[in-house]
Design a protein around this motif. Sequence first.
Motif, PDB file in Angstrom:
ATOM      1  N   TYR A 132       0.810  -1.215   0.000  1.00  0.00           N
ATOM      2  CA  TYR A 132       0.000   0.000   0.000  1.00  0.00           C
ATOM      3  C   TYR A 132       0.845   1.268   0.000  1.00  0.00           C
ATOM      4  O   TYR A 132       0.349   2.347  -0.282  1.00  0.00           O
ATOM      5  CB  TYR A 132      -0.931   0.015   1.222  1.00  0.00           C
ATOM      6  CG  TYR A 132      -1.892  -1.140   1.223  1.00  0.00           C
ATOM      7  CD1 TYR A 132      -2.736  -1.358   0.142  1.00  0.00           C
ATOM      8  CD2 TYR A 132      -1.958  -2.015   2.297  1.00  0.00           C
ATOM      9  CE1 TYR A 132      -3.625  -2.411   0.124  1.00  0.00           C
ATOM     10  CE2 TYR A 132      -2.849  -3.077   2.297  1.00  0.00           C
ATOM     11  CZ  TYR A 132      -3.682  -3.273   1.206  1.00  0.00           C
ATOM     12  OH  TYR A 132      -4.558  -4.326   1.191  1.00  0.00           O
ATOM     13  N   ASN A 133       2.117   1.132   0.359  1.00  0.00           N
ATOM     14  CA  ASN A 133       2.973   2.317   0.458  1.00  0.00           C
ATOM     15  C   ASN A 133       3.491   2.702  -0.925  1.00  0.00           C
ATOM     16  O   ASN A 133       4.661   2.587  -1.222  1.00  0.00           O
ATOM     17  CB  ASN A 133       4.137   2.037   1.416  1.00  0.00           C
ATOM     18  CG  ASN A 133       4.880   3.319   1.760  1.00  0.00           C
ATOM     19  OD1 ASN A 133       4.347   4.413   1.566  1.00  0.00           O
ATOM     20  ND2 ASN A 133       6.094   3.178   2.244  1.00  0.00           N
ATOM     21  N   ILE A 134       2.564   3.144  -1.778  1.00  0.00           N
ATOM     22  CA  ILE A 134       2.898   3.403  -3.184  1.00  0.00           C
ATOM     23  C   ILE A 134       2.343   4.761  -3.569  1.00  0.00           C
ATOM     24  O   ILE A 134       1.258   5.161  -3.140  1.00  0.00           O
ATOM     25  CB  ILE A 134       2.270   2.315  -4.083  1.00  0.00           C
ATOM     26  CG1 ILE A 134       3.075   1.027  -3.972  1.00  0.00           C
ATOM     27  CG2 ILE A 134       2.211   2.758  -5.539  1.00  0.00           C
ATOM     28  CD1 ILE A 134       2.493  -0.098  -4.779  1.00  0.00           C
ATOM     29  N   LYS A 135       3.084   5.454  -4.366  1.00  0.00           N
ATOM     30  CA  LYS A 135       2.599   6.702  -4.957  1.00  0.00           C
ATOM     31  C   LYS A 135       3.269   6.813  -6.322  1.00  0.00           C
ATOM     32  O   LYS A 135       4.461   7.102  -6.428  1.00  0.00           O
ATOM     33  CB  LYS A 135       2.955   7.888  -4.070  1.00  0.00           C
ATOM     34  CG  LYS A 135       2.303   9.189  -4.528  1.00  0.00           C
ATOM     35  CD  LYS A 135       2.365  10.282  -3.458  1.00  0.00           C
ATOM     36  CE  LYS A 135       3.804  10.658  -3.140  1.00  0.00           C
ATOM     37  NZ  LYS A 135       3.874  11.873  -2.293  1.00  0.00           N
ATOM     38  N   ARG A 136       2.503   6.536  -7.387  1.00  0.00           N
ATOM     39  CA  ARG A 136       3.077   6.554  -8.736  1.00  0.00           C
ATOM     40  C   ARG A 136       1.997   6.923  -9.742  1.00  0.00           C
ATOM     41  O   ARG A 136       0.798   6.782  -9.476  1.00  0.00           O
ATOM     42  CB  ARG A 136       3.690   5.195  -9.091  1.00  0.00           C
ATOM     43  CG  ARG A 136       2.675   4.068  -9.176  1.00  0.00           C
ATOM     44  CD  ARG A 136       3.278   2.742  -9.615  1.00  0.00           C
ATOM     45  NE  ARG A 136       2.277   1.692  -9.605  1.00  0.00           N
ATOM     46  CZ  ARG A 136       2.477   0.453 -10.046  1.00  0.00           C
ATOM     47  NH1 ARG A 136       3.661   0.118 -10.533  1.00  0.00           N
ATOM     48  NH2 ARG A 136       1.530  -0.449 -10.010  1.00  0.00           N
TER      49      ARG A 136
END
Length: 863
Positions: A132-136
């Motif tokens: 969940y620790n995603i930012k793209r």
Amino acid sequence: MTDGDTNLPTIERKLGLQIWGIENMKMVPVPEKAYGTFFEGDCYIILHTKRTSRGSAVDLHYWIGKDSSQDEQGAAALYVTQLDNALRGNPVQHREVQGHESETFQSYFRNGIIYKKGGVASGFKHMETNIYNIKRLLHIKGKKHVSATEVALSWDSFNKGDVFLLDLGKVLIQWNGPNCSIAEKSRGLALARSIRDSERGGRAQIGIIDNEKDSPDLMQIMKMVLGERRGELRDAIPDAKADELQKANVRLYHVYEKDNDLVVQEIATRPLTQDLLQHEDCYILDQGGFKIYVWRGKASSPEEKKAAFTRAVGFIQAKGYPSSTNIEVINDGAESAMFKQLFQRWTEKDETQGLGKVYTTGKIAKVEQVKFDTTQLHARPELAAEQRMVDDASGEIEVWRIEDLQMQPVNPKTYGQFYGGDCYLVLYTYQRSGRPHYVLYMWQGRHASVDEITACALNAIELDKKYGEEAVQVRVTMGKEPAHFLAIFKGKLVIYEGGTSRGQKNTSEPAIRLFQVRGTDEMNTKATEVPARASSLNSNDVFLLTTSQVCYLWCGKGCSGDEREMAKVVADIVSKRDKHTILEGQEPAEFWEALGGKAPYASEKRFQEQVTHYQPRLFECSNQTGRFIMTEVVGFCQEDLDEDDVMLLDTWEEIFLWVGKASNTYERNEAIASAKEYLKTHPAGRDLATPIILVKQGYEPLNFTGWFNAWDPYKWSDGKSYEEMKNSLGDVSAISEIKVDLNNISLNKRTLSTTNLAGSSMASASPEYKSHFNHSDSNSYNTTSNCNSNSSPSLVPNSEGIYSREVLMNKTVDELPEGVDPTKKEYYLSDADFHDIFGKSKDEFYQMPKWKQQNEKKQCGLF
């Protein structure tokens, strides 16, 4: 299978896909859940095996990421050569460069290909399902072949014509450019769902922005991540694709060594013939710089075979082609369908003809017309396709002639008689599933005027409208009549070379005419007028010679009794005079006199006409840019026919054009022109008179559907549209606040308006998934529901054993209430919820095939 000398890993002999990444110069298997995701700094090896009618076909690819090192690229190429040796030279080898992959490669990843930044260090072998620790931000391109490239988290990355996916771990926001097509939106959604299900274990929510004004909540999230947008969005940049004219420019080169120098000698251009390829040599085939093929002869030296890729890369450099140019290395006897169709004619040794007969090349035999049982057509659509038959030809016929550019009915007594100076429309009506279906043939005489041919096409459009635009339209060029056209005239088809069937004929009919009759029964017989001279005769056939006094039935030594019987039927049509049957060698003097005297004619036994079985190929057509571009769909199925497409199916003997209901007017109107352009530019120098068949979505005949495996006639009525797929995602757009920093994403839901996920108005409650959002880590959601501001959906069923949808959808086995069968989650829904989610009742749902039930359950998060 192992190879101790080359450090090859164990290779399983299994159907399907196997992928390895190159790590520390070794082949390391990629987990199946990561298939379709490629790191830009890496190289990969892909092995694909599928069953064919001749055993199995193996494709071996090495994929080069744009940031991969030369060492990794060299290692991948070396492993491919070693794998090829271990697999005894059976695979077709491919060199793939990121962003320029072959259609074959792209066909393995139906939901699309994702390019990730980084390489081995990013840990492709450690892909988890709950990240969940995603930012793209992913830039999604393509209609048939979808790819997603990670781009900068900035509005500058966006354009008006493509789909973009903002991935925030537990929320995926799909932003559709205002100029996107339905197909692009659908493919983008399929990719978003694939990420949700495979990478997030189904525990992410998808929001869709079709119109920014209608989706203020989702736009607020995007602005908090990307900042405020300044300035106008730019237009999309079209892909640089090769057009068909470029692909048609094929050249064959002989590659050999002379005095330690490599010699590349051009030996032929289009059209190429198979006999140019000698088993002792290697060749390079250059398809207009679009693709380079290397063909390795069976008897060529091992050194030559090993040097195939190196030589191809050298050839590309020498020609000044882009380094991303596709390379395919092919072994003698294991050629791909694409390679074979670059040649005018390609035959296999001991090729099976028709329904199971095997003939060796060059065998002399009487040509047999294969009889088949027409009652099997509906049960076996593949037979209908192979035999080019829509039905058993028992339907009704109406015929019109084009006269003064208008339709004039033809006297039914003369049905089957066609004159080369005319154009005709033939409407064939038959019953299927209790309702009428239509085939509209446009027969074009060889000597008809351009105006008449144009009028024929225009009148066909008007006639089609009269029948609800349901007719299958078939362009028939004189002399190239398809099998079904012959069959509907029941052995009475006669083609006159010139003249007209109009009442006022400008010229008198010739006193002496000669017709060649071919066929063994009423399903396959045709009489064609040929020049009335002795040189037109052929010992293998029956000919009718009509004079003012008599009609001769001339029977060649090689004709059969069935052919003689069918000729008698035709003789009564072409002449009312007395019939005289004469055998070859026993002709009276008057016979030769009528033909202008004796002359040599074809008297050798006819060689067995070897039917080459070409693999059918499906293409998406586009010529909106002014350039005719086709995109092939390899390993096609019914799912590849999108409602907003015009697709071309090439079965070699016929060209089908499939027109989707939502296809744009321009491409619909240009469909026939596209098919003609395809034939004209085909590298194999195709016959321009090949029948072209226009098929409309929902009205596909058996001879079309038979080319598709497991055709579902209810797909167009039962299949979900883009809007339906969008609405089935649930309602998560009550998210209104988002706080973003480099390490933390937290989404706060509060009671809002009635905006649904896709931005349309909908007054339903927001589902709440506390079971997996309720973590204390930095990536959690704080959620409240519209209906119960502080309580979770009840995990206790009502008195009838019914649970709310929120408790059942997108839940793992562990998260389900006790006693719920995880394989039948939908069973515990209320009737109202069930109908709202699936669009049908439980009874209707359980009457569907099992596989279709499973598909719908997957789409709705109840699998």
